[in-house]
Design a protein around this motif. Structure first.
Motif, PDB file in Angstrom:
ATOM      1  N   GLN A 240       0.831  -1.197   0.000  1.00 41.01           N
ATOM      2  CA  GLN A 240       0.000   0.000   0.000  1.00 41.01           C
ATOM      3  C   GLN A 240       0.871   1.253   0.000  1.00 41.01           C
ATOM      4  O   GLN A 240       1.990   1.245   0.514  1.00 41.01           O
ATOM      5  N   VAL A 241       0.349   2.280  -0.637  1.00 40.39           N
ATOM      6  CA  VAL A 241       1.029   3.569  -0.707  1.00 40.39           C
ATOM      7  C   VAL A 241       0.076   4.635  -0.203  1.00 40.39           C
ATOM      8  O   VAL A 241      -1.097   4.663  -0.580  1.00 40.39           O
ATOM      9  N   GLN A 242       0.576   5.506   0.645  1.00 42.05           N
ATOM     10  CA  GLN A 242      -0.203   6.641   1.123  1.00 42.05           C
ATOM     11  C   GLN A 242       0.420   7.926   0.578  1.00 42.05           C
ATOM     12  O   GLN A 242       1.644   8.058   0.538  1.00 42.05           O
ATOM     13  N   LEU A 243      -0.440   8.843   0.174  1.00 42.69           N
ATOM     14  CA  LEU A 243       0.001  10.103  -0.415  1.00 42.69           C
ATOM     15  C   LEU A 243      -0.624  11.266   0.349  1.00 42.69           C
ATOM     16  O   LEU A 243      -1.829  11.276   0.585  1.00 42.69           O
ATOM     17  N   VAL A 244       0.201  12.246   0.704  1.00 43.18           N
ATOM     18  CA  VAL A 244      -0.288  13.439   1.402  1.00 43.18           C
ATOM     19  C   VAL A 244       0.136  14.665   0.609  1.00 43.18           C
ATOM     20  O   VAL A 244       1.324  14.886   0.367  1.00 43.18           O
ATOM     21  N   GLU A 245      -0.865  15.449   0.223  1.00 45.11           N
ATOM     22  CA  GLU A 245      -0.626  16.633  -0.598  1.00 45.11           C
ATOM     23  C   GLU A 245      -0.684  17.897   0.254  1.00 45.11           C
ATOM     24  O   GLU A 245      -1.348  17.928   1.295  1.00 45.11           O
ATOM     25  N   SER A 246      -0.065  18.939  -0.262  1.00 43.08           N
ATOM     26  CA  SER A 246      -0.161  20.252   0.360  1.00 43.08           C
ATOM     27  C   SER A 246       0.134  21.309  -0.695  1.00 43.08           C
ATOM     28  O   SER A 246       0.690  21.001  -1.754  1.00 43.08           O
ATOM     29  N   GLY A 247      -0.271  22.550  -0.392  1.00 44.92           N
ATOM     30  CA  GLY A 247       0.129  23.659  -1.247  1.00 44.92           C
ATOM     31  C   GLY A 247      -0.951  24.304  -2.077  1.00 44.92           C
ATOM     32  O   GLY A 247      -0.683  25.277  -2.772  1.00 44.92           O
ATOM     33  N   GLY A 248      -2.165  23.803  -2.032  1.00 49.44           N
ATOM     34  CA  GLY A 248      -3.219  24.454  -2.790  1.00 49.44           C
ATOM     35  C   GLY A 248      -3.619  25.773  -2.171  1.00 49.44           C
ATOM     36  O   GLY A 248      -3.111  26.177  -1.127  1.00 49.44           O
ATOM     37  N   GLY A 249      -4.544  26.467  -2.840  1.00 51.05           N
ATOM     38  CA  GLY A 249      -5.015  27.727  -2.297  1.00 51.05           C
ATOM     39  C   GLY A 249      -5.664  28.589  -3.347  1.00 51.05           C
ATOM     40  O   GLY A 249      -5.986  28.129  -4.450  1.00 51.05           O
ATOM     41  N   LEU A 250      -5.851  29.846  -2.981  1.00 48.82           N
ATOM     42  CA  LEU A 250      -6.479  30.837  -3.863  1.00 48.82           C
ATOM     43  C   LEU A 250      -5.403  31.793  -4.362  1.00 48.82           C
ATOM     44  O   LEU A 250      -4.604  32.315  -3.563  1.00 48.82           O
ATOM     45  N   VAL A 251      -5.390  32.022  -5.668  1.00 50.23           N
ATOM     46  CA  VAL A 251      -4.401  32.921  -6.250  1.00 50.23           C
ATOM     47  C   VAL A 251      -5.043  33.672  -7.402  1.00 50.23           C
ATOM     48  O   VAL A 251      -5.991  33.181  -8.029  1.00 50.23           O
ATOM     49  N   GLN A 252      -4.553  34.855  -7.672  1.00 51.52           N
ATOM     50  CA  GLN A 252      -5.049  35.625  -8.802  1.00 51.52           C
ATOM     51  C   GLN A 252      -4.443  35.114 -10.104  1.00 51.52           C
ATOM     52  O   GLN A 252      -3.350  34.530 -10.113  1.00 51.52           O
ATOM     53  N   ALA A 253      -5.148  35.351 -11.189  1.00 49.47           N
ATOM     54  CA  ALA A 253      -4.642  34.975 -12.502  1.00 49.47           C
ATOM     55  C   ALA A 253      -3.249  35.589 -12.717  1.00 49.47           C
ATOM     56  O   ALA A 253      -3.018  36.746 -12.366  1.00 49.47           O
ATOM     57  N   GLY A 254      -2.364  34.783 -13.280  1.00 49.31           N
ATOM     58  CA  GLY A 254      -0.987  35.213 -13.474  1.00 49.31           C
ATOM     59  C   GLY A 254      -0.062  34.861 -12.329  1.00 49.31           C
ATOM     60  O   GLY A 254       1.162  34.973 -12.464  1.00 49.31           O
ATOM     61  N   GLY A 255      -0.633  34.423 -11.222  1.00 48.65           N
ATOM     62  CA  GLY A 255       0.162  34.076 -10.055  1.00 48.65           C
ATOM     63  C   GLY A 255       0.718  32.671 -10.110  1.00 48.65           C
ATOM     64  O   GLY A 255       0.579  31.964 -11.126  1.00 48.65           O
ATOM     65  N   SER A 256       1.343  32.267  -9.009  1.00 50.66           N
ATOM     66  CA  SER A 256       2.008  30.967  -8.935  1.00 50.66           C
ATOM     67  C   SER A 256       1.623  30.231  -7.666  1.00 50.66           C
ATOM     68  O   SER A 256       1.310  30.859  -6.644  1.00 50.66           O
ATOM     69  N   LEU A 257       1.657  28.920  -7.753  1.00 48.64           N
ATOM     70  CA  LEU A 257       1.494  28.043  -6.601  1.00 48.64           C
ATOM     71  C   LEU A 257       2.407  26.842  -6.782  1.00 48.64           C
ATOM     72  O   LEU A 257       2.734  26.473  -7.913  1.00 48.64           O
ATOM     73  N   ARG A 258       2.781  26.239  -5.660  1.00 43.48           N
ATOM     74  CA  ARG A 258       3.586  25.023  -5.705  1.00 43.48           C
ATOM     75  C   ARG A 258       2.894  23.953  -4.880  1.00 43.48           C
ATOM     76  O   ARG A 258       2.656  24.144  -3.679  1.00 43.48           O
ATOM     77  N   LEU A 259       2.605  22.845  -5.520  1.00 42.23           N
ATOM     78  CA  LEU A 259       2.001  21.710  -4.843  1.00 42.23           C
ATOM     79  C   LEU A 259       3.078  20.697  -4.476  1.00 42.23           C
ATOM     80  O   LEU A 259       4.019  20.504  -5.236  1.00 42.23           O
ATOM     81  N   SER A 260       2.890  20.084  -3.312  1.00 42.99           N
ATOM     82  CA  SER A 260       3.812  19.054  -2.851  1.00 42.99           C
ATOM     83  C   SER A 260       3.035  17.792  -2.509  1.00 42.99           C
ATOM     84  O   SER A 260       1.882  17.860  -2.073  1.00 42.99           O
TER      85      SER A 260
ATOM     86  N   ASN B 129       3.008  28.165 -12.690  1.00 43.05           N
ATOM     87  CA  ASN B 129       3.188  29.582 -12.960  1.00 43.05           C
ATOM     88  C   ASN B 129       2.168  30.060 -13.979  1.00 43.05           C
ATOM     89  O   ASN B 129       1.553  29.255 -14.678  1.00 43.05           O
ATOM     90  N   SER B 130       2.012  31.355 -14.063  1.00 44.47           N
ATOM     91  CA  SER B 130       1.084  31.954 -15.035  1.00 44.47           C
ATOM     92  C   SER B 130      -0.285  31.282 -14.966  1.00 44.47           C
ATOM     93  O   SER B 130      -0.872  30.912 -15.997  1.00 44.47           O
ATOM     94  N   LEU B 131      -0.789  31.145 -13.770  1.00 47.54           N
ATOM     95  CA  LEU B 131      -2.054  30.441 -13.588  1.00 47.54           C
ATOM     96  C   LEU B 131      -3.214  31.180 -14.239  1.00 47.54           C
ATOM     97  O   LEU B 131      -3.246  32.416 -14.284  1.00 47.54           O
ATOM     98  N   LYS B 132      -4.149  30.387 -14.734  1.00 47.00           N
ATOM     99  CA  LYS B 132      -5.331  30.908 -15.412  1.00 47.00           C
ATOM    100  C   LYS B 132      -6.589  30.438 -14.668  1.00 47.00           C
ATOM    101  O   LYS B 132      -6.560  29.390 -13.999  1.00 47.00           O
ATOM    102  N   PRO B 133      -7.692  31.155 -14.799  1.00 51.66           N
ATOM    103  CA  PRO B 133      -8.923  30.703 -14.147  1.00 51.66           C
ATOM    104  C   PRO B 133      -9.302  29.270 -14.537  1.00 51.66           C
ATOM    105  O   PRO B 133      -9.857  28.528 -13.705  1.00 51.66           O
ATOM    106  N   GLU B 134      -8.997  28.872 -15.746  1.00 50.11           N
ATOM    107  CA  GLU B 134      -9.329  27.513 -16.187  1.00 50.11           C
ATOM    108  C   GLU B 134      -8.463  26.445 -15.522  1.00 50.11           C
ATOM    109  O   GLU B 134      -8.715  25.246 -15.703  1.00 50.11           O
TER     110      GLU B 134
END
Length: 119
Positions: free
Chosen positions: A1-21, A83-88
């Motif tokens: 079995q493998v367990q996965l734990v994510e982090s790093g989501g959120g709210l950002v304006q268009a053109g901004g950046s996020l990093r998921l782990s 990077n360069s996030l879009k609403p879509e």
């Protein structure tokens, strides 16, 4: 079995950046490919990016040039720099780990992290 734990989501304006782990635990030695999928409301889950253990990568056309996937095998982790996030790009993002088991690979999923891009 493998367990996965994510982090790093959120709210950002268009053109901004996020990093998921995403960090894997459990039978990590069996994992070959790790990647990120996303699912927007009313849509099917789709591949965003994936990386093999030897760091061969694959991207959806819609994110090429904007997103970068990377793996740290020593930390059993995979990252998605967006990077360069879009609403879509708004969706729930899921970490995936694939174990090459004959005849059908086994897929493991994280709990999902919400990414919301405002216009």
């Amino acid at each position: 079995q493998v367990q996965l734990v994510e982090s790093g989501g959120g709210l950002v304006q268009a053109g901004g950046s996020l990093r998921l782990s995403c960090v894997a635990s459990g039978s990590i030695f069996r994992i070959d490919t790790m990647g990120w999928y996303r699912q927007a409301p009313g849509k099917q889950r789709e591949l965003v990016a994936s990386a093999t253990r030897t760091s061969s990568t694959n991207y959806a056309d819609s994110v090429k040039g904007r997103f970068t996937i990377s793996r740290d095998n020593a930390k059993n982790a995979v990252y998605l720099q967006m990077n360069s996030l879009k609403p879509e790009d708004t969706a729930v993002y899921y970490c995936n780990a694939r174990v090459p088991v004959y005849p059908t690979p086994s897929d493991y999923w994280g709990q999902g992290t919400q990414v919301t891009v405002s216009s």
